[in-house]
Design a protein around this motif. Structure first.
Motif, PDB file in Angstrom:
ATOM      1  N   ALA A 176     112.939  26.237 104.807  1.00  0.00           N
ATOM      2  CA  ALA A 176     112.451  27.602 105.127  1.00  0.00           C
ATOM      3  C   ALA A 176     111.501  28.411 104.273  1.00  0.00           C
ATOM      4  O   ALA A 176     111.517  29.195 103.512  1.00  0.00           O
ATOM      5  N   PRO A 177     110.256  27.684 104.493  1.00  0.00           N
ATOM      6  CA  PRO A 177     109.159  28.474 103.753  1.00  0.00           C
ATOM      7  C   PRO A 177     108.862  29.652 104.458  1.00  0.00           C
ATOM      8  O   PRO A 177     109.188  29.897 105.679  1.00  0.00           O
ATOM      9  N   ASN A 178     108.241  30.989 103.957  1.00  0.00           N
ATOM     10  CA  ASN A 178     107.885  32.269 104.494  1.00  0.00           C
ATOM     11  C   ASN A 178     106.826  31.827 105.508  1.00  0.00           C
ATOM     12  O   ASN A 178     106.757  32.409 106.507  1.00  0.00           O
ATOM     13  N   LEU A 179     106.015  30.936 105.143  1.00  0.00           N
ATOM     14  CA  LEU A 179     104.949  30.520 105.939  1.00  0.00           C
ATOM     15  C   LEU A 179     104.709  29.021 106.380  1.00  0.00           C
ATOM     16  O   LEU A 179     104.633  28.260 105.269  1.00  0.00           O
ATOM     17  N   LEU A 180     104.911  28.624 107.607  1.00  0.00           N
ATOM     18  CA  LEU A 180     104.875  27.046 107.915  1.00  0.00           C
ATOM     19  C   LEU A 180     103.716  26.866 108.604  1.00  0.00           C
ATOM     20  O   LEU A 180     103.278  27.595 109.564  1.00  0.00           O
ATOM     21  N   ILE A 181     102.723  25.813 107.920  1.00  0.00           N
ATOM     22  CA  ILE A 181     101.451  25.710 108.652  1.00  0.00           C
ATOM     23  C   ILE A 181     101.474  24.328 109.075  1.00  0.00           C
ATOM     24  O   ILE A 181     101.776  23.404 108.466  1.00  0.00           O
ATOM     25  N   LEU A 182     101.093  24.186 110.321  1.00  0.00           N
ATOM     26  CA  LEU A 182     101.201  22.811 111.164  1.00  0.00           C
ATOM     27  C   LEU A 182      99.774  22.579 111.715  1.00  0.00           C
ATOM     28  O   LEU A 182      99.132  23.320 112.499  1.00  0.00           O
ATOM     29  N   ASP A 183      99.220  21.402 111.418  1.00  0.00           N
ATOM     30  CA  ASP A 183      97.799  20.965 111.888  1.00  0.00           C
ATOM     31  C   ASP A 183      97.890  20.129 112.921  1.00  0.00           C
ATOM     32  O   ASP A 183      98.273  18.916 112.881  1.00  0.00           O
ATOM     33  N   GLU A 184      97.672  20.309 114.093  1.00  0.00           N
ATOM     34  CA  GLU A 184      97.855  19.690 115.306  1.00  0.00           C
ATOM     35  C   GLU A 184      98.968  18.747 115.489  1.00  0.00           C
ATOM     36  O   GLU A 184      99.155  17.458 115.393  1.00  0.00           O
ATOM     37  N   PRO A 185     100.257  19.355 115.641  1.00  0.00           N
ATOM     38  CA  PRO A 185     101.413  18.827 115.339  1.00  0.00           C
ATOM     39  C   PRO A 185     101.894  18.236 116.676  1.00  0.00           C
ATOM     40  O   PRO A 185     102.882  17.202 116.965  1.00  0.00           O
TER      41      PRO A 185
END
Length: 581
Positions: A176-185
């Motif tokens: 549960a991060p405030n911001l989830l960053i996904l690089d080319e998931p």
């Protein structure tokens, strides 16, 4: 959540951003898009590891911002004996153990109670933020949402690469991060796992920033777009379809304004030329002053003229080797092929690939497609035969397999047969790769740039058989479309592994479907229907195809300066909305 103001950054060989500003607000689901090599992954890393970069401008993060991150390259966890459930619950158990250890310290009055209380509060804040009291039920719920409930007790080594990639993303979501960053998931995910990813992202309550070129995700998962191109960022609040319509309408507006300005510049230039001619024929101070005044007016018009539209299509010019089909000649044959991989079995595989045919191997993640391709390339398996007179070449989905990442781009292309720096630079430009990449290490290129480099090398060869393993992976949308067209026009033989529906549906003569531990041949038409029925809404796919056709028509109308047609087609595109999940 994040505010970026006038950010400028680059490497010694390349400037990436100049005075870039944008915001990312709490709860937004944002897509970060842009051409290959535009600096998307670097920007993501700067947002995560801000202190590791020297840059001009400001990157401001909310004090409460906790960032979760999943990279574009799925790396197997070393402790593969763990179960899926153990992998997902690991961080929760670690935090519980830390809390218990602090409690033990606080029970000993000889310890620094103030420091222990501060540590305890920090760990409890983390525990509460990731809903640690309910982690068990949350894990099972997430697995079921992703259609992976039956994997709970399986070992990590037993699951496919696509499933493992989903688990990496799921693990970050559970924290549960405030911001989830996904690089080319989405890279390398089969149709089923792509649908699961879409549902996981749409169900996530926090803020998401996703680097992606996947049209399905773009049309279904985002309410904000950040478009990075040519060192600048275009920021848009709305869906990807709305953004595309807005961009095209703005392009039309700028084109019309630019035409008006060009007419005024031409008239002013003509007047300057007339006055200069008069000044040479008659000595008259008034005429001289008029020349200077008009020239100054012309300079001002040129200086303030409307810039070119923000985005022009950067589509590589891909032309695969020119070869002639050889009739009914058998190029590749597999007879009773059998292999064991990851404790699974592929057997009774029999097929022939004739000269000029294009076949796509399609199947779920972990069904042995890449293992099969590798055996074909090694060409020493008793069940595999490649015609000895056939020249073939391969494109690999894996970084560094076909390209020596320790060499410069110049050295890599020299090895491929390019003889001069000028010819290499011309080739790079043709593939929308910056000329200054020529002296960079190949390992410094983005995933998309490495793929384009592989395609450029293939195009410069005389190969009659192309063996392509996920050829559109990491490519931006325009490069995907260019490659699709090039494969369709190629007159040689193609065997490709792909999860790109459009590539398969538009280029393959037939599909080799991996299912039930074997491979069966299927007509492309039946494959399309199967995909409609199993994974996607048929209306969505038809709508998306219509949108692509309209955008192609708009591009052609722009090229012939038919702005009335552009306006009409833009209205049609705006009315064509994507189907919702």
């Amino acid at each position: 959540m994040i505010q970026v103001e006038k950010l400028s950054f680059g490497f010694p060989t390349k400037d990436l951003y100049k005075d870039v500003s944008f915001t990312l607000e709490a709860g937004q689901h944002c897509a970060l898009i842009g051409s290959n090599g535009s600096g998307k992954s670097t920007l993501v890393d700067m947002l995560i590891n801000t202190d590791q970069y020297l840059y001009d401008g400001k990157i401001m993060k909310d004090e409460s911002c906790r960032i979760g991150y999943a990279s574009q390259f799925s790396v197997r966890d070393k402790a593969q004996e763990r179960t899926v459930y153990e992998y997902l619950s690991e961080k929760f158990l670690e935090n519980q153990q830390r809390i218990a250890a602090v409690c033990d310290k606080m029970a000993d009055v000889s310890n620094d109670m103030e420091a222990a209380l501060e540590t305890y509060q920090t760990l409890m804040d983390i525990h509460e933020a990731m809903d640690g009291d309910h982690y068990d039920s949350n894990i099972r719920k997430q697995l079921n949402v992703a259609g992976m409930g039956d994997l709970e007790k399986m070992k990590l080594y037993q699951i496919s690469g696509g499933e493992y990639k989903l688990l990496q993303i799921m693990r970050e979501m559970l924290l549960a991060p405030n911001l989830l960053i996904l690089d080319e998931p989405d890279v390398f995910l089969d149709f089923g796992n792509l649908n699961s990813l879409c549902q996981m992202m749409n169900g996530y309550k926090g803020t998401i920033l996703v680097v992606t070129h996947n049209r399905y995700l773009l049309n279904h998962c985002f309410n904000k777009i950040l478009h990075l191109e040519n060192g600048d960022v275009q920021e848009y609040d709305g869906s990807y379809t709305q953004y595309r319509c807005s961009l095209l309408k703005e392009k039309l507006k700028l084109k019309l304004q630019n035409l008006e300005e060009q007419d005024e510049i031409a008239r002013t230039q003509e007047m300057v030329d007339i006055l200069r001619k008069r000044a040479t024929e008659k000595v008259n101070p008034v005429i001289g002053q008029s020349v200077n005044a008009k020239q100054s007016q012309l300079d001002r018009l040129i200086a303030r003229q409307i810039k070119a539209p923000f985005i022009e299509m950067r589509e590589p010019e891909i032309a695969l080797p020119a070869v002639l089909p050889e009739g009914e000649k058998t190029i590749l044959s597999l007879t009773d092929y059998k292999v064991i991989f990851d404790k699974s079995l592929l057997e009774n595989v029999n097929f022939q690939l004739l000269a000029g045919e294009k076949a796509a191997i399609v199947g779920a993640n972990g069904t042995g497609k890449t293992t099969l391709i590798n055996d074909i390339l090694e060409n020493n398996h008793p069940s595999i035969h490649i015609d000895e007179d056939t020249r073939y070449i391969c494109l690999s989905q894996l970084q560094g397999v076909n390209i020596d990442e320790a060499k410069t781009v110049y050295e890599v292309m020299q090895d491929a047969g390019f003889d001069t720096r000028e010819s290499i630079k011309a080739c790079l430009k043709k593939y929308c790769l910056a000329e200054d990449l020529i002296d960079q290490k190949a390992g410094q290129l983005s995933g998309g740039e490495q793929n384009l480099l592989q395609i450029a090398i293939i195009a410069a060869s005389d190969a009659e058989l192309l063996i392509l393993d996920e050829p559109t992976s990491h490519l931006d949308i325009y490069a995907q479309i260019a490659l699709e067209r090039a494969i369709a026009e190629y007159r040689g033989t193609v065997l490709m592994v792909s999860h790109d529906f459009y590539l398969v549906a538009n280029c393959a003569d037939y599909v080799l479907l991996v299912e039930d531990n074997t491979i069966r041949r299927m007509q492309t038409r039946k494959f399309r229907k199967m995909v409609y029925d199993r994974y996607f809404d048929q209306k969505y796919l038809e709508t998306d195809k219509k949108k692509q056709e309209l955008e192609a028509d708009i591009t052609r109308a722009f090229k012939r300066n038919d702005f009335a047609a552009v306006e009409r087609l833009c209205r049609q595109l705006e009315e064509t909305s994507p189907a919702q999940l």
